[in-house]
Design a protein around this motif. Structure first.
Motif, PDB file in Angstrom:
ATOM      1  N   ASP A 132      -8.249  12.204  -2.743  1.00  0.00           N
ATOM      2  CA  ASP A 132      -6.913  11.863  -3.258  1.00  0.00           C
ATOM      3  C   ASP A 132      -6.604  10.371  -3.136  1.00  0.00           C
ATOM      4  O   ASP A 132      -5.512   9.928  -3.488  1.00  0.00           O
ATOM      5  CB  ASP A 132      -5.831  12.691  -2.549  1.00  0.00           C
ATOM      6  N   LYS A 147      -5.927   8.582  -0.658  1.00  0.00           N
ATOM      7  CA  LYS A 147      -4.874   8.225   0.288  1.00  0.00           C
ATOM      8  C   LYS A 147      -5.411   7.750   1.628  1.00  0.00           C
ATOM      9  O   LYS A 147      -4.671   7.192   2.428  1.00  0.00           O
ATOM     10  CB  LYS A 147      -3.919   9.395   0.483  1.00  0.00           C
ATOM     11  N   ARG A 167      -3.301  -2.881   5.698  1.00  0.00           N
ATOM     12  CA  ARG A 167      -2.952  -1.971   4.601  1.00  0.00           C
ATOM     13  C   ARG A 167      -1.983  -2.653   3.641  1.00  0.00           C
ATOM     14  O   ARG A 167      -2.152  -2.594   2.420  1.00  0.00           O
ATOM     15  CB  ARG A 167      -2.338  -0.697   5.176  1.00  0.00           C
ATOM     16  N   HIS A 168      -0.988  -3.316   4.209  1.00  0.00           N
ATOM     17  CA  HIS A 168       0.000  -4.020   3.383  1.00  0.00           C
ATOM     18  C   HIS A 168      -0.663  -5.142   2.565  1.00  0.00           C
ATOM     19  O   HIS A 168      -0.403  -5.285   1.368  1.00  0.00           O
ATOM     20  CB  HIS A 168       1.111  -4.592   4.275  1.00  0.00           C
ATOM     21  N   ALA A 209      -2.891  -3.607  -0.177  1.00  0.00           N
ATOM     22  CA  ALA A 209      -2.064  -2.998  -1.223  1.00  0.00           C
ATOM     23  C   ALA A 209      -1.430  -4.059  -2.118  1.00  0.00           C
ATOM     24  O   ALA A 209      -1.317  -3.863  -3.336  1.00  0.00           O
ATOM     25  CB  ALA A 209      -0.984  -2.128  -0.599  1.00  0.00           C
ATOM     26  N   LYS A 240      -1.232   3.325  -7.027  1.00  0.00           N
ATOM     27  CA  LYS A 240       0.045   4.008  -6.877  1.00  0.00           C
ATOM     28  C   LYS A 240       0.435   4.108  -5.402  1.00  0.00           C
ATOM     29  O   LYS A 240       1.580   3.904  -5.042  1.00  0.00           O
ATOM     30  CB  LYS A 240      -0.048   5.404  -7.503  1.00  0.00           C
ATOM     31  N   TYR A 241      -0.548   4.414  -4.554  1.00  0.00           N
ATOM     32  CA  TYR A 241      -0.316   4.505  -3.111  1.00  0.00           C
ATOM     33  C   TYR A 241      -1.268   3.561  -2.385  1.00  0.00           C
ATOM     34  O   TYR A 241      -2.428   3.459  -2.762  1.00  0.00           O
ATOM     35  CB  TYR A 241      -0.576   5.935  -2.606  1.00  0.00           C
ATOM     36  N   ALA A 242      -0.752   2.937  -1.342  1.00  0.00           N
ATOM     37  CA  ALA A 242      -1.627   2.129  -0.488  1.00  0.00           C
ATOM     38  C   ALA A 242      -2.342   3.088   0.454  1.00  0.00           C
ATOM     39  O   ALA A 242      -1.698   3.845   1.174  1.00  0.00           O
ATOM     40  CB  ALA A 242      -0.799   1.128   0.302  1.00  0.00           C
ATOM     41  N   PRO A 243      -3.662   3.083   0.451  1.00  0.00           N
ATOM     42  CA  PRO A 243      -4.374   4.033   1.305  1.00  0.00           C
ATOM     43  C   PRO A 243      -4.240   3.687   2.782  1.00  0.00           C
ATOM     44  O   PRO A 243      -4.146   2.514   3.158  1.00  0.00           O
ATOM     45  CB  PRO A 243      -5.825   3.903   0.852  1.00  0.00           C
ATOM     46  N   GLN A 244      -4.224   4.713   3.603  1.00  0.00           N
ATOM     47  CA  GLN A 244      -4.274   4.515   5.044  1.00  0.00           C
ATOM     48  C   GLN A 244      -5.679   4.018   5.359  1.00  0.00           C
ATOM     49  O   GLN A 244      -6.664   4.559   4.871  1.00  0.00           O
ATOM     50  CB  GLN A 244      -4.017   5.835   5.770  1.00  0.00           C
TER      51      GLN A 244
END
Length: 139
Positions: free
Chosen positions: A56, A58, A87-88, A91, A97-101
């Motif tokens: 996914d 994520k 992460r920031h 991203a 769409k989502y910043a992955p962990q």
């Protein structure tokens, strides 16, 4: 036919591979520039060998190793402490769409390569390989 097998869950999708490589490249740049506000982390030169993403997208697991392998555990601890900031920064440089962990683990590829090289240099293995090379022309 190979495409059906590939998408049946036997390996990462093309999208996972592309996103993983993009994260690897971006994370490498962030670490190289020293963008993180942690002097403990910035004192290491860290190689990001590979990034694997979950289906996914994520969660991204980065396989890392400090230059020369010295201080690996300390560098890993510093990366984990700064995972939120990394992460920031990753991203911000990407358009997902989502910043992955981000998760960090030590890259043991070089250790495995050394073990393989050492194994191949053993006398009994070298004899077997040379024997196979001599008989290979009969096919």
């Amino acid at each position: 036919m190979a495409q059906n097998r590939f998408h049946s869950g036997s390996g990462p999708s093309q999208r996972q591979l592309r996103v993983g490589e993009l994260i690897r490249h971006t994370l490498s740049d962030v670490l190289l520039r020293g963008d993180v506000h942690d002097p403990d982390l910035n004192r290491y030169s860290i190689t990001v060998g590979e990034v694997r993403t979950s289906p996914d997208l994520k969660v991204a697991t980065a396989y890392v190793l400090p230059l020369g392998g010295k201080g690996a555990e300390e560098a890993l601890a510093a990366l984990r402490r700064n995972a939120g900031e990394l992460r920031h920064l990753v991203a911000k440089a990407m358009t997902l769409k989502y910043a992955p962990q981000l998760r960090f683990v030590l890259d043991e590829t070089f250790d495995r390569m050394d073990d393989t090289r050492r194994l191949l240099n053993e006398d009994r293995v070298r004899r077997d390989v040379e024997h196979d090379d001599e008989g290979g022309d009969e096919d």
